[in-house]
Design an enzyme around this catalytic site. Structure first.
Site, short mmCIF file in Angstrom:
data_model
loop_
_atom_site.label_atom_id
_atom_site.label_comp_id
_atom_site.label_asym_id
_atom_site.label_seq_id
_atom_site.Cartn_x
_atom_site.Cartn_y
_atom_site.Cartn_z
N GLU A 141 0.80 -1.23 0.00
CA GLU A 141 0.00 0.00 0.00
C GLU A 141 0.83 1.27 0.00
O GLU A 141 0.54 2.20 0.75
CB GLU A 141 -0.97 -0.02 1.19
CG GLU A 141 -1.85 -1.25 1.21
CD GLU A 141 -2.82 -1.28 2.40
OE1 GLU A 141 -2.78 -0.38 3.25
OE2 GLU A 141 -3.65 -2.21 2.45
N ASN A 182 2.25 -5.17 -3.13
CA ASN A 182 0.84 -5.52 -2.84
C ASN A 182 0.04 -4.24 -2.58
O ASN A 182 0.51 -3.34 -1.89
CB ASN A 182 0.85 -6.40 -1.57
CG ASN A 182 -0.46 -7.09 -1.29
OD1 ASN A 182 -0.99 -7.81 -2.15
ND2 ASN A 182 -1.01 -6.89 -0.10
N HIS A 218 -10.26 -6.55 -2.07
CA HIS A 218 -11.28 -6.36 -1.04
C HIS A 218 -12.45 -5.67 -1.73
O HIS A 218 -12.39 -4.48 -2.03
CB HIS A 218 -10.76 -5.48 0.10
CG HIS A 218 -9.64 -6.10 0.88
ND1 HIS A 218 -9.84 -7.24 1.64
CD2 HIS A 218 -8.34 -5.77 1.01
CE1 HIS A 218 -8.69 -7.57 2.22
NE2 HIS A 218 -7.76 -6.71 1.84
N GLU A 248 -5.82 -10.93 -1.11
CA GLU A 248 -6.59 -10.76 0.14
C GLU A 248 -8.09 -10.72 -0.15
O GLU A 248 -8.83 -9.93 0.44
CB GLU A 248 -6.18 -9.45 0.84
CG GLU A 248 -4.69 -9.30 1.06
CD GLU A 248 -4.30 -8.06 1.86
OE1 GLU A 248 -5.19 -7.36 2.37
OE2 GLU A 248 -3.09 -7.80 1.95
N ASP A 250 -11.94 -10.66 -0.38
CA ASP A 250 -13.20 -10.83 0.36
C ASP A 250 -14.24 -9.95 -0.33
O ASP A 250 -13.90 -9.04 -1.09
CB ASP A 250 -13.07 -10.55 1.87
CG ASP A 250 -12.35 -9.27 2.23
OD1 ASP A 250 -12.41 -8.30 1.46
OD2 ASP A 250 -11.74 -9.23 3.32
C1 XIL Z 1 -5.81 -6.38 8.60
C2 XIL Z 1 -6.04 -7.56 9.54
O1 XIL Z 1 -6.93 -8.46 8.92
C3 XIL Z 1 -6.60 -7.10 10.86
O2 XIL Z 1 -6.68 -8.17 11.78
C4 XIL Z 1 -5.73 -5.98 11.43
O3 XIL Z 1 -6.33 -5.47 12.60
C5 XIL Z 1 -5.55 -4.87 10.42
O4 XIL Z 1 -5.03 -5.41 9.22
N1 XIL Z 1 -4.80 -4.81 3.84
C6 XIL Z 1 -3.72 -5.54 4.30
C7 XIL Z 1 -3.88 -6.38 5.50
O5 XIL Z 1 -2.69 -5.59 3.62
O6 XIL Z 1 -2.67 -6.50 6.23
C8 XIL Z 1 -4.97 -5.89 6.41
O7 XIL Z 1 -5.16 -6.84 7.45
C9 XIL Z 1 -6.24 -5.69 5.63
C10 XIL Z 1 -6.05 -4.66 4.53
#
Ligand code: XIL
Length: 329
Positions: A141, A182, A218, A248, A250
């Site tokens: 990020e 990422n 996401h 990641e 969802d």
């Molecule tokens: C999130 C975790 O799922 C949580 O448990 C934590 O509190 C915050 O981070 N992008 C990412 C991940 O790259 O590391 C993040 O994970 C979600 C968004």
């Protein structure tokens, strides 16, 4: 049409009751929390049965694993890595350089010592898991939604070259592990994905050891990117010679009418993944958790049901959407 669906594992046959990991040679993974492996048997069983890859959800982040300048907390991450080994799963390390979940001590490091601290952190972490963590999110990020470099402590102390530096340090610490950039919101086409493309192309041109890009994926089912745009984006990154993984995934559904939620979610999972698989060999697909009972989404975006398994570890329609995409129906 040139179809490049994930190659099935020999003898897998029809989908039937098969687990996701048995359906394809492509690593299918989930973010995992070591504490749950012991406290929740169904969690541990589902994780190992369905997934062939683990991303530590928090255990390898800077704050959790290096809470004091002189103290490392290896045990939770070690446990995940050991669990993966015991169940024949890959480990995707996450995330070496990120502006969130940093320990407080890092802001107190004297500016002239920051580079050395940064290098030591990356070297130690990647070095410890050399040979056991086959790929890493090196920088996470680093770009804003407008496509500019995010103003982080790393940019402030090290300048824009910190991204290239991070990759070089990680590569020196483990020359065999695959190194990823990422990011989120760079899934379809648009300003951010243009910026990600430009960033990684620049790194490649400069000879930086980067091997792949992770698209977090996401999604909100009420406004998902067009599947064709995601596929085009993946193809364009892959054309640079980089591996592309969905890192990641969802799919939030709280904005969808309650009685349609799970069906719409299934379609979003299926359409996005199927469109990608049709055009490119992905290096992996990982979901950001296992069960709706434990997802980061609830805290960040409000109560939701974004994952593939419900609170009782039953397979949701979303699961079958993913399965359909994997088997090509
Ligand atoms: C999130 C975790 O799922 C949580 O448990 C934590 O509190 C915050 O981070 N992008 C990412 C991940 O790259 O590391 C993040 O994970 C979600 C968004």
């Amino acid at each position: 049409m040139h179809l490049r669906r994930p190659s099935p594992v020999a003898g897998a046959g029809g989908a039937g009751d098969a687990s996701l990991r048995s359906l394809t040679a492509m690593p299918i993974g989930a973010a995992a929390e070591p504490a749950l492996l012991e406290s929740d048997v169904a969690y541990a069983e589902t994780l190992a049965r369905e997934f062939g890859s683990i991303t530590p959800e928090n255990a390898m982040k800077w704050g959790p694993i290096h809470p004091d300048e002189s103290a490392w907390r290896w045990e939770p991450a070690d446990r995940l890595v050991e669990y993966a080994r015991a169940h024949d799963m890959l480990v995707h390390g996450h995330a070496l350089v990120w502006h969130e979940q940093l320990p407080a001590w890092i802001s107190a490091v004297a500016p002239r010592r920051f580079r050395e601290t940064f290098e030591e952190h990356l070297q130690t972490l990647v070095g410890r898991y050399r040979g056991r963590v086959g790929s890493w999110d090196v920088v996470n990020e680093a770009l804003t939604s407008r496509g500019r470099l995010r103003d982080t402590i790393f940019l402030g102390r090290l300048g824009p070259g910190y991204i290239a530096e991070a990759f070089r340090i990680a590569h020196a610490a483990d020359p065999d592990t695959r190194l990823y950039y990422n990011d989120f919101g760079a899934d379809g086409l648009g300003r951010k994905s243009e910026a990600v493309h430009a960033l990684v192309r620049g790194l490649l041109e400069d000879g930086v050891p980067i091997h792949g890009v992770g698209l977090q994926m996401h999604l909100d089912a009420a406004s998902p990117p067009a599947a064709a745009d995601v596929a085009a984006n993946v193809e364009r990154l892959s054309a640079l010679g980089l591996d592309v993984r969905i890192s990641e995934m969802d799919v939030r559904v709280r904005r969808i009418r309650a009685r349609d939620r799970l069906a719409v979610q299934r379609i979003v999972y299926r359409d996005i993944l199927a469109a990608c698989f049709e055009r490119t060999d992905l290096a992996g697909v990982s979901f950001w958790g296992v069960t709706d009972a434990r997802s980061w989404i609830d805290e960040r975006f409000g109560e939701d049901d974004p994952l593939l398994f419900d609170a009782a570890y039953e397979r949701k329609p979303a699961y079958f959407g993913v399965r359909d995409a994997l088997v090509g129906t």
